[in-house]
Design a protein around this motif. Structure first.
Motif, PDB file in Angstrom:
ATOM      1  N   ASN B 549       0.803  -1.216   0.000  1.00  0.00           N
ATOM      2  CA  ASN B 549       0.000   0.000   0.000  1.00  0.00           C
ATOM      3  C   ASN B 549       0.836   1.267   0.000  1.00  0.00           C
ATOM      4  O   ASN B 549       0.327   2.365   0.113  1.00  0.00           O
ATOM      5  CB  ASN B 549      -0.939   0.004   1.207  1.00  0.00           C
ATOM      6  CG  ASN B 549      -2.017  -1.060   1.077  1.00  0.00           C
ATOM      7  OD1 ASN B 549      -2.262  -1.546  -0.032  1.00  0.00           O
ATOM      8  ND2 ASN B 549      -2.646  -1.425   2.160  1.00  0.00           N
ATOM      9  N   GLN B 606      -8.713   4.844   2.174  1.00  0.00           N
ATOM     10  CA  GLN B 606      -9.396   5.283   0.956  1.00  0.00           C
ATOM     11  C   GLN B 606      -8.993   6.689   0.529  1.00  0.00           C
ATOM     12  O   GLN B 606      -9.238   7.074  -0.603  1.00  0.00           O
ATOM     13  CB  GLN B 606     -10.934   5.142   1.075  1.00  0.00           C
ATOM     14  CG  GLN B 606     -11.550   5.962   2.169  1.00  0.00           C
ATOM     15  CD  GLN B 606     -11.713   5.137   3.448  1.00  0.00           C
ATOM     16  OE1 GLN B 606     -10.878   4.289   3.773  1.00  0.00           O
ATOM     17  NE2 GLN B 606     -12.791   5.394   4.180  1.00  0.00           N
ATOM     18  N   PRO B 609      -5.096   7.483  -2.415  1.00  0.00           N
ATOM     19  CA  PRO B 609      -4.878   7.890  -3.812  1.00  0.00           C
ATOM     20  C   PRO B 609      -5.015   9.396  -4.004  1.00  0.00           C
ATOM     21  O   PRO B 609      -4.232  10.011  -4.725  1.00  0.00           O
ATOM     22  CB  PRO B 609      -5.969   7.137  -4.576  1.00  0.00           C
ATOM     23  CG  PRO B 609      -6.327   5.987  -3.696  1.00  0.00           C
ATOM     24  CD  PRO B 609      -6.134   6.457  -2.287  1.00  0.00           C
ATOM     25  N   TRP B 612      -2.030  11.335  -2.525  1.00  0.00           N
ATOM     26  CA  TRP B 612      -0.852  11.122  -3.359  1.00  0.00           C
ATOM     27  C   TRP B 612      -0.913  11.986  -4.617  1.00  0.00           C
ATOM     28  O   TRP B 612       0.069  12.600  -5.017  1.00  0.00           O
ATOM     29  CB  TRP B 612      -0.730   9.660  -3.804  1.00  0.00           C
ATOM     30  CG  TRP B 612      -0.437   8.703  -2.689  1.00  0.00           C
ATOM     31  CD1 TRP B 612       0.103   8.988  -1.479  1.00  0.00           C
ATOM     32  CD2 TRP B 612      -0.667   7.292  -2.707  1.00  0.00           C
ATOM     33  NE1 TRP B 612       0.223   7.838  -0.731  1.00  0.00           N
ATOM     34  CE2 TRP B 612      -0.234   6.788  -1.452  1.00  0.00           C
ATOM     35  CE3 TRP B 612      -1.196   6.408  -3.645  1.00  0.00           C
ATOM     36  CZ2 TRP B 612      -0.315   5.427  -1.131  1.00  0.00           C
ATOM     37  CZ3 TRP B 612      -1.262   5.059  -3.326  1.00  0.00           C
ATOM     38  CH2 TRP B 612      -0.826   4.577  -2.069  1.00  0.00           C
ATOM     39  N   SER B 613      -2.103  12.021  -5.238  1.00  0.00           N
ATOM     40  CA  SER B 613      -2.120  12.764  -6.492  1.00  0.00           C
ATOM     41  C   SER B 613      -1.998  14.256  -6.236  1.00  0.00           C
ATOM     42  O   SER B 613      -1.398  14.971  -7.025  1.00  0.00           O
ATOM     43  CB  SER B 613      -3.296  12.370  -7.386  1.00  0.00           C
ATOM     44  OG  SER B 613      -4.478  12.832  -6.859  1.00  0.00           O
ATOM     45  N   TRP B 786       3.308   6.162  -6.385  1.00  0.00           N
ATOM     46  CA  TRP B 786       2.106   6.963  -6.172  1.00  0.00           C
ATOM     47  C   TRP B 786       1.409   7.267  -7.485  1.00  0.00           C
ATOM     48  O   TRP B 786       0.190   7.155  -7.596  1.00  0.00           O
ATOM     49  CB  TRP B 786       2.469   8.291  -5.492  1.00  0.00           C
ATOM     50  CG  TRP B 786       2.817   8.141  -4.049  1.00  0.00           C
ATOM     51  CD1 TRP B 786       2.773   7.000  -3.307  1.00  0.00           C
ATOM     52  CD2 TRP B 786       3.242   9.188  -3.183  1.00  0.00           C
ATOM     53  NE1 TRP B 786       3.158   7.277  -2.031  1.00  0.00           N
ATOM     54  CE2 TRP B 786       3.448   8.607  -1.907  1.00  0.00           C
ATOM     55  CE3 TRP B 786       3.463  10.555  -3.348  1.00  0.00           C
ATOM     56  CZ2 TRP B 786       3.873   9.357  -0.813  1.00  0.00           C
ATOM     57  CZ3 TRP B 786       3.882  11.296  -2.256  1.00  0.00           C
ATOM     58  CH2 TRP B 786       4.090  10.700  -1.006  1.00  0.00           C
ATOM     59  N   LEU B 789      -0.476   4.180  -8.741  1.00  0.00           N
ATOM     60  CA  LEU B 789      -1.581   3.697  -7.922  1.00  0.00           C
ATOM     61  C   LEU B 789      -2.709   4.721  -7.802  1.00  0.00           C
ATOM     62  O   LEU B 789      -3.869   4.348  -7.710  1.00  0.00           O
ATOM     63  CB  LEU B 789      -1.065   3.311  -6.537  1.00  0.00           C
ATOM     64  CG  LEU B 789      -0.083   2.137  -6.557  1.00  0.00           C
ATOM     65  CD1 LEU B 789       0.549   1.950  -5.193  1.00  0.00           C
ATOM     66  CD2 LEU B 789      -0.800   0.859  -6.973  1.00  0.00           C
ATOM     67  N   ALA B 790      -2.354   6.008  -7.824  1.00  0.00           N
ATOM     68  CA  ALA B 790      -3.376   7.032  -7.665  1.00  0.00           C
ATOM     69  C   ALA B 790      -4.335   7.034  -8.841  1.00  0.00           C
ATOM     70  O   ALA B 790      -5.456   7.525  -8.760  1.00  0.00           O
ATOM     71  CB  ALA B 790      -2.726   8.412  -7.520  1.00  0.00           C
ATOM     72  N   LYS B 792      -5.925   4.596 -10.005  1.00  0.00           N
ATOM     73  CA  LYS B 792      -7.093   3.718  -9.839  1.00  0.00           C
ATOM     74  C   LYS B 792      -7.646   3.798  -8.427  1.00  0.00           C
ATOM     75  O   LYS B 792      -7.555   2.861  -7.645  1.00  0.00           O
ATOM     76  CB  LYS B 792      -6.682   2.267 -10.150  1.00  0.00           C
ATOM     77  CG  LYS B 792      -6.477   2.040 -11.645  1.00  0.00           C
ATOM     78  CD  LYS B 792      -6.559   0.568 -11.995  1.00  0.00           C
ATOM     79  CE  LYS B 792      -5.210  -0.058 -12.037  1.00  0.00           C
ATOM     80  NZ  LYS B 792      -5.151  -1.476 -11.923  1.00  0.00           N
ATOM     81  N   PRO B 793      -8.255   4.948  -8.070  1.00  0.00           N
ATOM     82  CA  PRO B 793      -8.699   5.147  -6.691  1.00  0.00           C
ATOM     83  C   PRO B 793      -9.729   4.116  -6.248  1.00  0.00           C
ATOM     84  O   PRO B 793      -9.804   3.785  -5.071  1.00  0.00           O
ATOM     85  CB  PRO B 793      -9.276   6.563  -6.691  1.00  0.00           C
ATOM     86  CG  PRO B 793      -9.524   6.898  -8.116  1.00  0.00           C
ATOM     87  CD  PRO B 793      -8.567   6.093  -8.927  1.00  0.00           C
ATOM     88  N   ASP B 795      -9.813   0.992  -6.442  1.00  0.00           N
ATOM     89  CA  ASP B 795      -9.241  -0.202  -5.820  1.00  0.00           C
ATOM     90  C   ASP B 795      -8.995  -0.022  -4.327  1.00  0.00           C
ATOM     91  O   ASP B 795      -8.735  -0.981  -3.624  1.00  0.00           O
ATOM     92  CB  ASP B 795      -7.893  -0.544  -6.469  1.00  0.00           C
ATOM     93  CG  ASP B 795      -8.093  -1.087  -7.869  1.00  0.00           C
ATOM     94  OD1 ASP B 795      -9.271  -1.247  -8.259  1.00  0.00           O
ATOM     95  OD2 ASP B 795      -7.096  -1.342  -8.549  1.00  0.00           O
ATOM     96  N   TRP B 796      -9.027   1.224  -3.853  1.00  0.00           N
ATOM     97  CA  TRP B 796      -8.649   1.476  -2.470  1.00  0.00           C
ATOM     98  C   TRP B 796      -9.857   1.608  -1.559  1.00  0.00           C
ATOM     99  O   TRP B 796      -9.717   1.730  -0.356  1.00  0.00           O
ATOM    100  CB  TRP B 796      -7.774   2.730  -2.398  1.00  0.00           C
ATOM    101  CG  TRP B 796      -6.532   2.515  -3.183  1.00  0.00           C
ATOM    102  CD1 TRP B 796      -6.409   2.552  -4.534  1.00  0.00           C
ATOM    103  CD2 TRP B 796      -5.269   2.122  -2.677  1.00  0.00           C
ATOM    104  NE1 TRP B 796      -5.157   2.218  -4.907  1.00  0.00           N
ATOM    105  CE2 TRP B 796      -4.412   1.961  -3.780  1.00  0.00           C
ATOM    106  CE3 TRP B 796      -4.764   1.902  -1.394  1.00  0.00           C
ATOM    107  CZ2 TRP B 796      -3.088   1.575  -3.649  1.00  0.00           C
ATOM    108  CZ3 TRP B 796      -3.450   1.539  -1.263  1.00  0.00           C
ATOM    109  CH2 TRP B 796      -2.618   1.376  -2.379  1.00  0.00           C
TER     110      TRP B 796
END
Ligand code: FAD
Ligand code: SF4
Ligand code: SF4
Ligand code: FES
Lengths: 111, 808
Positions: B549, B606, B609, B612-613, B786, B789-790, B792-793, B795-796
């Motif tokens: 994560n 949650q 993402p 991070w962005s 980051w 992964l960011a 595809k929010p 998925d979190w």
């Protein structure tokens, strides 16, 4: 009586991983194994509340990410020297969809 | 007056002879000539050097201190060119030396097939360190190598180059591999095993020519097949090196003729090793040569001794291939076979009986009973009574259960355990009784398993039997309960067997569980990332939650978010973006870390993402504060602002962080760069520290400031920033390739020794190769997680919300 609710496509859960379902009882972790079996467990480790959904899935077991207790996903029992259990919930796989037994969840909310 | 003993050739045989002479108190003035520019080393172990499992330093048997302690005058790199028997003088390329006694130990020379092109650059033999280094240099991933000869040497060469990533083809004249040691069935199993590792095998192939203009380009076979080649290794056989003896008119047959005392036709000249012929026999394995060494030492000391050749057994030193052969196994009238096959497990065993005696054994896939059979062959024991169950080995005799130790327990004290050094079980047991309770001690006192190492397992079993439970206590434990292999074994096998996925490792190394456990999976994932950056894809599900994560999980299930601040330097704009993010996501704690950056603690999964962005948008990337990887490079202000600064420590720290970030390592790695010895960046308790001085940069490693606290140790000093970068990247790569998972640098260095590390990074070619491999890995792994992964929010977040449904 059982009431299976469609919660997601199998593909939405990563192999050897888990996703969460929010319920009135708290979060339930729905796991998918390397060979596409699914299991649903309470997402709270009986030790100190670790999120089992974030554990490493191996075979049909999951290891808690906080202090490495290992649970058999078939029974929810802690393995080895550790003593404790998490609740399990029935899940079914039908045509690529994951169905969760919501009987206990519904009864609680109806009450 | 001391006798003058001159020895020609510093090889395996003469080294052992000198040891025996000095151990017995022999008083000689020794002059030792060697054509190779180095002293005695363990030639057998060139194969592990070739495959990368050992380094040259680890196989040196006699170092400068040893020669000095015994007053040996070393003439390394000086080939002897002439023996003047009348005046008793040997002449090398630099001059003459008189002798009272002369020992010729020139070994053998590789046989080169006389085909066109044999002298082209890129054609090598396999005999010494030069050959080995040439093969190492040529076996870059993707390079093509052809090995001519499918015997012991050729296959070890092939496996070694393949382990380094070369595409290898073996051309063998006969119908099956290793036909001198194996029968066709075992040869076939061996071929299949090697093919599974990607080595191509061409049997019944006769080489017609080696093609190429300036250097080798291809090999042409009689049947017209052409194999492209960047390197050709000829390993078709050896012939005794007898030129000196011929020129001196000694009696020479195939080798230099010697009697039972190792004396040649001239009473003042002796010979031993692969260059001799004794009783019409020549030699190609070390075990009988060590016996010759003992005999010759005795002869020189005026004692009685006679050489009698013993039976030899063969093992192939290719990690992961188990084969054993001993004795005679040709078909002949009056001989009978007992054969056992288990194709599923790839096991084949064949025993050859003549009358009441076992005369040969060939085993493939399961060689645990090899020593027992070899003992029966050598003792010429009557096996009539054992015959029905003989093939099942000693565990089956007398109804005992199949305990793995039973085979060893059944061996009599005089049974040979270590073939290279002729060490029997009794001698090992005695050494253990005398206090040798670790493998290292047993090795140093008895020499058992100290040469080719294939009997290490047997020696350990003898130790386990003799010491009981106290042995396992000090042995290296297995990786986890899923396997019997240690971390080190697994790393070695991943490389040598070319295992490139977690299922392949578990399958081929016999994992006992399905899917491993939370301890081995992250380790395997790391090993595969480090060893096969181009072929392996990171398995996110085999990572601990923090790395999966990309944030440290806190005890309440929330995460911490730490953006990178290169060298601890930030800007008002970055600080503003961090402050905004902290407000926007209700971050409960904003803390300055020990690594000179800012930690946002208590972020909900949650929200990750989105935060991070936001930080990405302000130009920041993940600080990998959760990773077994590069964490921080702490700096002081150096020449920019400090009146004591000697170099631009801040700038150098930033460059280092930009070089190293994103790399995965066995455990976390923290650096510090201080601008002067006042050391404000605390560089000397980091994993890697740089202290700037007027004349350059002092690099030290293996510090720690955690549960253990220790100061770094000096690695080396360099004069330019570019060298700092290259040394540190190379050292990091060395750590990445060799350490066990979760071992910090200080633990690993304590195991392998700082001297070894230093030798690697100080050798320019090795350092460059390490640096290149590091950069190759960085070309894939230096990415900001980051950003990926960011994207595809969804998925979190939870996959379904049944609280809403229940409320309806
Ligand atoms: C890669 C490899 C793997 C092997 N694996 C095994 C194994 O697993 N098991 C096994 O039993 N055997 C193995 N062998 C064989 C074993 O190494 C030899 O049997 C052994 O080294 C022979 O010892 P020696 O002392 O006779 O010769 P060497 O060890 O070859 O030493 C001879 C030395 O003499 C020097 N020399 C030659 N001519 C002159 C001259 N005119 N003046 C000065 N110096 C000279 C040479 O440079 C050389 O250093 C292997 C060999 C190789 C190459
Ligand atoms: S380490 Fe030296 S150069 Fe750096 S801040 Fe301290 S005193 Fe100044
Ligand atoms: S020192 Fe201990 S309590 Fe403090 S952050 Fe580290 S692990 Fe946690
Ligand atoms: S909270 Fe799960 S093991 Fe401690």
């Amino acid at each position: 009586m059982t009431a299976f609710i469609d919660i997601a496509a199998l593909e939405d859960i990563p192999r050897q991983g888990a996703r969460l379902v929010k319920t009135v009882l708290g979060c339930i972790a729905v796991f998918r194994t390397a060979d596409d079996q699914v299991f649903a467990l309470e997402d709270r480790c009986p030790h100190k509340g670790g999120p089992l959904s974030e554990g490493i899935v191996h075979g049909t077991s999951v290891t808690c990410p906080l202090h490495a207790w290992v649970f058999d996903m078939n029974t929810g029992q802690a393995q080895g020297a550790d003593d404790g259990a998490v609740q399990t919930f029935a899940v079914r796989l039908e045509a690529g969809r994951v169905l969760l037994d919501a009987t206990r969840l519904a009864r609680r909310s109806a009450a | 007056m001391k006798q003058k003993l001159v020895v020609v050739g510093a090889g395996m045989a003469s080294g052992r002879m000198l040891e025996a002479v000095f151990e017995a108190g022999g008083n000689f003035d020794v002059t030792l000539f060697n054509a190779e520019p180095r002293g005695n080393y363990n030639r057998l172990m060139l194969s592990p050097v070739l495959s990368g499992e050992k380094t040259y330093d680890q196989i040196v048997t006699h170092d400068a201190d040893w020669y000095q302690a015994h007053g040996v005058d070393c003439r390394f790199g000086e080939p002897v060119v002439k023996i003047d028997r009348a005046n008793r003088i040997v002449t090398s390329n630099t001059g003459g030396v008189p002798y009272d006694a002369l020992v010729i130990a020139t070994g053998s020379a590789p046989f080169i097939v006389p085909v066109p092109g044999k002298d082209l650059p890129g054609v090598v033999a396999y005999r010494d360190l030069e050959d080995t280094n040439a093969m190492i240099a040529a076996s870059r991933p993707g390079a093509r190598a052809v090995v001519i000869g499918g015997g012991l040497l050729g296959l070890e060469a092939a496996a070694g180059m393949a382990a380094r990533g070369a595409e290898v083809t073996v051309i063998h004249l006969m119908g099956h591999l290793m036909e001198r040691q194996l029968d066709p069935a075992a040869g076939y199993l061996l071929q299949k095993d090697l093919e599974r590792r990607g080595i191509r095998i061409h049997c019944k192939g006769a080489t017609k020519a080696i093609l190429g203009t300036d250097r080798v380009e291809a090999v042409l076979l009689e049947d017209g097949t052409v194999y492209p080649a960047d390197l050709v290794c000829m390993a078709v056989g050896i012939r005794p090196e007898v030129r000196l003896a011929n020129d001196a008119h000694l009696d020479v047959g195939r080798g230099i003729t010697v009697d039972d005392q190792m004396r040649t036709s001239d009473p003042a000249i002796f010979a031993l090793g692969e260059c001799v012929e004794h009783d019409k026999q020549v030699f190609g394995l070390v075990a009988p040569l060590y016996d010759q060494a003992k005999v010759l030492a005795a002869t020189l000391l005026g004692q009685q001794a006679a050489f009698k050749p013993v039976q030899t057994a063969t093992k192939l030193k290719v990690t992961g291939v188990d084969l054993f052969s001993a004795g005679d196994f040709a078909d002949a009238p009056g001989r009978e076979d007992i054969v056992f096959r288990d194709p599923g497990r790839g096991v084949y065993k064949r025993l050859i009986l003549e009358g009441a005696h076992l005369i040969g054994a060939v085993m493939y896939g399961d060689t645990a009973d090899g020593a027992w059979f070899f003992d029966l062959i050598k003792q010429r024991r009557d096996v009539t009574d054992l015959r029905d169950t003989l093939i099942f080995g000693p565990a089956f005799q007398g109804g005992a259960q199949t305990d793995p130790l039973a085979a060893v327990a059944a061996l009599p004290p005089e049974a040979e355990i270590c073939g290279c050094n002729g060490v029997c079980k009794g001698k090992i047991v005695t050494a253990i009784g005398g206090g040798a309770t670790t493998l290292e001690l047993v090795r140093s006192t008895t020499k058992a398993s100290a040469s080719c190492g294939t009997c290490t397992g047997l020696v350990e079993q003898v130790m386990a039997l003799t010491l009981g439970d106290s042995f396992s206590a000090n042995a290296n434990p297995p990786m986890c309960k899923c396997t019997d292999h240690t971390h080190e074994d697994v790393r070695r096998l991943i490389k040598s067997m070319g295992l490139k996925s977690i299922p392949a490792v578990m399958q081929d190394l016999g994992w006992k569980t399905v899917g491993g456990c939370a301890s081995c999976r992250p380790a395997l994932n790391y090993y595969l990332i480090a060893d096969w950056p181009m072929d392996y894809t990171d398995d996110r599900q085999s990572r601990f939650v923090n790395e999966r994560n990309h944030g440290n999980i806190q005890k309440d299930g929330t995460y911490s978010v730490v953006p990178r601040m290169w060298g601890g330097v930030t800007t008002p704009a970055e600080l503003r973006a961090i402050a905004d993010a902290a407000d926007r996501y209700g971050v409960p704690m904003v803390k300055v870390t020990g690594g000179q950056r800012i930690d946002l603690l208590g972020v909900k999964k949650q929200d990750l993402p989105a935060i991070w962005s936001d930080l990405n948008a302000a130009g920041m990337v993940s600080g990998h504060a959760y990773a077994k990887g590069l964490r921080t490079v702490k700096t002081c202000v150096g020449t920019d602002f400090c009146r004591f600064g000697t170099q631009d420590s801040t700038g150098l720290g930033i460059q280092l962080e930009k070089l190293l970030w994103g790399s995965w390592t066995p455990a976390k790695v923290k650096l510090g760069v201080s601008g002067c010895p006042r050391n404000c960046a605390e560089a000397t308790c980091k994993d890697i520290g740089v202290v700037c001085v007027d004349s350059g940069y002092e690099i030290s490693v293996a510090g720690a400031a955690g549960m253990d606290v220790r100061e770094t140790e000096f690695l080396c000093k360099v004069t330019t920033e570019a060298e700092v970068m290259e040394v540190i990247a190379a050292f990091t790569q060395l750590y990445r390739e060799n350490a066990r998972y979760l071992h910090r640098i200080y633990k690993w260095v304590a195991k392998v020794g700082l001297d070894w590390c230093r030798a690697q990074v100080e050798d320019p070619a090795t350092r460059r190769a390490l640096y290149d491999r590091f950069m190759l890995s960085q070309s894939i792994y230096q990415t900001d997680p980051w950003a990926d992964l960011a994207a595809k929010p969804a998925d979190w977040a939870p996959i379904a919300d049944l609280t809403l449904r229940a409320a309806e």
